[in-house]
Design a protein around this motif. Structure first.
Motif, PDB file in Angstrom:
ATOM      1  N   ASP A  17       0.814  -1.216   0.000  1.00  0.00           N
ATOM      2  CA  ASP A  17       0.000   0.000   0.000  1.00  0.00           C
ATOM      3  C   ASP A  17       0.849   1.268   0.000  1.00  0.00           C
ATOM      4  O   ASP A  17       0.301   2.373  -0.138  1.00  0.00           O
ATOM      5  N   ALA A  18       2.148   1.138   0.164  1.00  0.00           N
ATOM      6  CA  ALA A  18       2.997   2.299   0.432  1.00  0.00           C
ATOM      7  C   ALA A  18       2.893   3.374  -0.649  1.00  0.00           C
ATOM      8  O   ALA A  18       2.737   4.563  -0.349  1.00  0.00           O
ATOM      9  N   ASP A  19       2.991   2.993  -1.910  1.00  0.00           N
ATOM     10  CA  ASP A  19       2.966   4.004  -2.982  1.00  0.00           C
ATOM     11  C   ASP A  19       1.636   4.744  -3.025  1.00  0.00           C
ATOM     12  O   ASP A  19       1.601   5.967  -3.237  1.00  0.00           O
ATOM     13  N   ALA A  20       0.531   4.014  -2.816  1.00  0.00           N
ATOM     14  CA  ALA A  20      -0.779   4.654  -2.817  1.00  0.00           C
ATOM     15  C   ALA A  20      -0.928   5.582  -1.615  1.00  0.00           C
ATOM     16  O   ALA A  20      -1.570   6.642  -1.709  1.00  0.00           O
ATOM     17  N   ILE A  21      -0.347   5.221  -0.480  1.00  0.00           N
ATOM     18  CA  ILE A  21      -0.397   6.084   0.705  1.00  0.00           C
ATOM     19  C   ILE A  21       0.374   7.371   0.453  1.00  0.00           C
ATOM     20  O   ILE A  21      -0.050   8.463   0.856  1.00  0.00           O
ATOM     21  N   VAL A  22       1.496   7.272  -0.248  1.00  0.00           N
ATOM     22  CA  VAL A  22       2.253   8.470  -0.615  1.00  0.00           C
ATOM     23  C   VAL A  22       1.403   9.371  -1.502  1.00  0.00           C
ATOM     24  O   VAL A  22       1.322  10.593  -1.292  1.00  0.00           O
TER      25      VAL A  22
END
Length: 383
Positions: A24-29
């Motif tokens: 999920d990291a890229d979407a959270i960014v």
């Protein structure tokens, strides 16, 4: 207290709440760099992938800590059938173990689909059915910076009761020196997970001379100074340039509370604001009776604009709810007896005078004027 590191999966068949993942990291960014997220939340600035990884790891670790927040990733299926990260929702410990505080945010691609209200319902149901912090949760609070209409609408749709505005209660996300006001609401076990009051809207309508539409901030350019006698309208209701943004916001709040609809009356050709018209209640959400009010800028008077605007507003107020109207049983109005132009507008749309209050309005010369009371029932009938 039993503490588990297993994140319970919650779903209603459309939205799924699950454990956060490093995937999920890229979407959270993306979400945390979005202008709306920056406007309403205190995420780090600039927001990096390292921040996202720390956020994910912290959320997962908190499930193993007594008295810590409980966070879920929101997952939804896009139009192509792909499961996607949609945002985060968490339940934070409140003033006691029996109280939770809700926090949430959506990825830009997931907004406008009704997903957050679904996620809120899932968390609320879970909170009331599970001893989250060792005892049953008896109340869940929601709070948002004033102006965050998306957050307020999600809480409203999930059945939260709105309690009011708390001044100076949230740090400015932009780092300003002044604290910001917040809206506050809550929900308890047994409350329906659906709207408790209507959220009204300034439905557009058009006539030969004027159109009714929502107010816009740029309408300030059309606002004119009025020189009417002070007893014709309460000072707090008058449209003025110096407080126009606040005036518009207050009208938006009335619609969100279900206590009124406020339209801008605009010229049908130029779309320039001529004044305003409202259908409102003085005692809570509109049910079967409401009051009509209006005001027009000096240059807009004497051209039939007020009468046509009143006709359009009355038609909406009396139209059945099945046709998009308010389905009102009765409309009322109050005027100063010496406000002949306003009285003529009411008569033109079928209002009938039913009462007079003597010596109620203080006049500029020190004397006292009378007030008139009007009513309108569908079909023009009176009791």
């Amino acid at each position: 207290m039993t503490v588990t590191t297993t994140v319970p999966t919650l779903t209603d068949g459309v939205v799924t709440l699950r454990a956060h993942s490093l995937d999920d990291a890229d979407a959270i960014v993306d979400q945390s760099r979005d202008p709306e997220s920056l406007r309403w939340t205190t995420v780090p600035r600039p927001y990096t992938r390292e921040h996202a990884v720390g956020f994910i790891e912290g959320n997962l670790a908190a499930w193993g800590e007594a008295g810590a927040k409980r966070s879920w990733a929101i997952e939804w299926t896009d139009d192509g059938g792909d499961a996607r990260y949609g945002g985060t929702i968490d339940l934070r410990p409140g003033a006691a173990a029996s109280v939770g505080e809700l926090g949430f945010g959506l990825h830009p691609d997931a907004r406008g689909r009704g997903l957050m209200s679904r996620a809120v319902r899932l968390v609320v149901r879970h909170a009331f059915a599970t001893p989250v912090w060792g005892v049953p949760v008896r109340r869940v609070h929601w709070r948002a910076i004033v102006g965050n209409w998306g957050s307020r609408r999600a809480a409203w749709a999930a059945g939260f009761t709105f309690h009011g505005t708390l001044p100076g209660s949230h740090p400015d996300p932009d780092g300003g020196p002044d604290a910001l006001d917040t809206w506050m609401g809550s929900i308890t076990p047994g409350d329906p997970l659906s709207p408790q009051t209507p959220w009204l809207a300034a439905t557009p309508a058009e006539g030969e001379r004027v159109r009714l539409r929502p107010w816009r901030i740029e309408d300030i350019d059309a606002v004119e100074v009025r020189n009417d006698p002070e007893h014709w309208m309460p000072s707090r209701s008058i449209i003025r340039r110096e407080n126009f943004a606040t005036w518009v916001h207050n009208r938006q709040e009335r619609m969100a509370e279900g206590t009124g609809i406020d339209w801008c009356v605009a010229d049908v050709e130029s779309d320039r604001a001529l004044g305003g018209i409202t259908v409102f209640s003085r005692g809570g959400p509109i049910t079967d009776v409401a009051e009509l009010g209006y005001q027009f800028f000096p240059s807009a008077r004497g051209r039939g604009a007020a009468k046509e605007a009143a006709r359009l507003a009355v038609a909406h107020a009396l139209a059945p709810t099945s046709e998009g109207g308010l389905g009102l049983r009765r409309l009322v109005a109050e005027t100063a007896a010496d406000n002949e132009a306003s009285n003529a507008v009411l008569r033109s749309v079928g209002f009938v005078e039913f009462g007079r209050e003597h010596a109620v309005d203080r006049l500029a010369d020190g004397g006292w004027g009378d007030g008139l009371y009007w009513e309108l029932l569908p079909g023009g009938t009176t009791p």
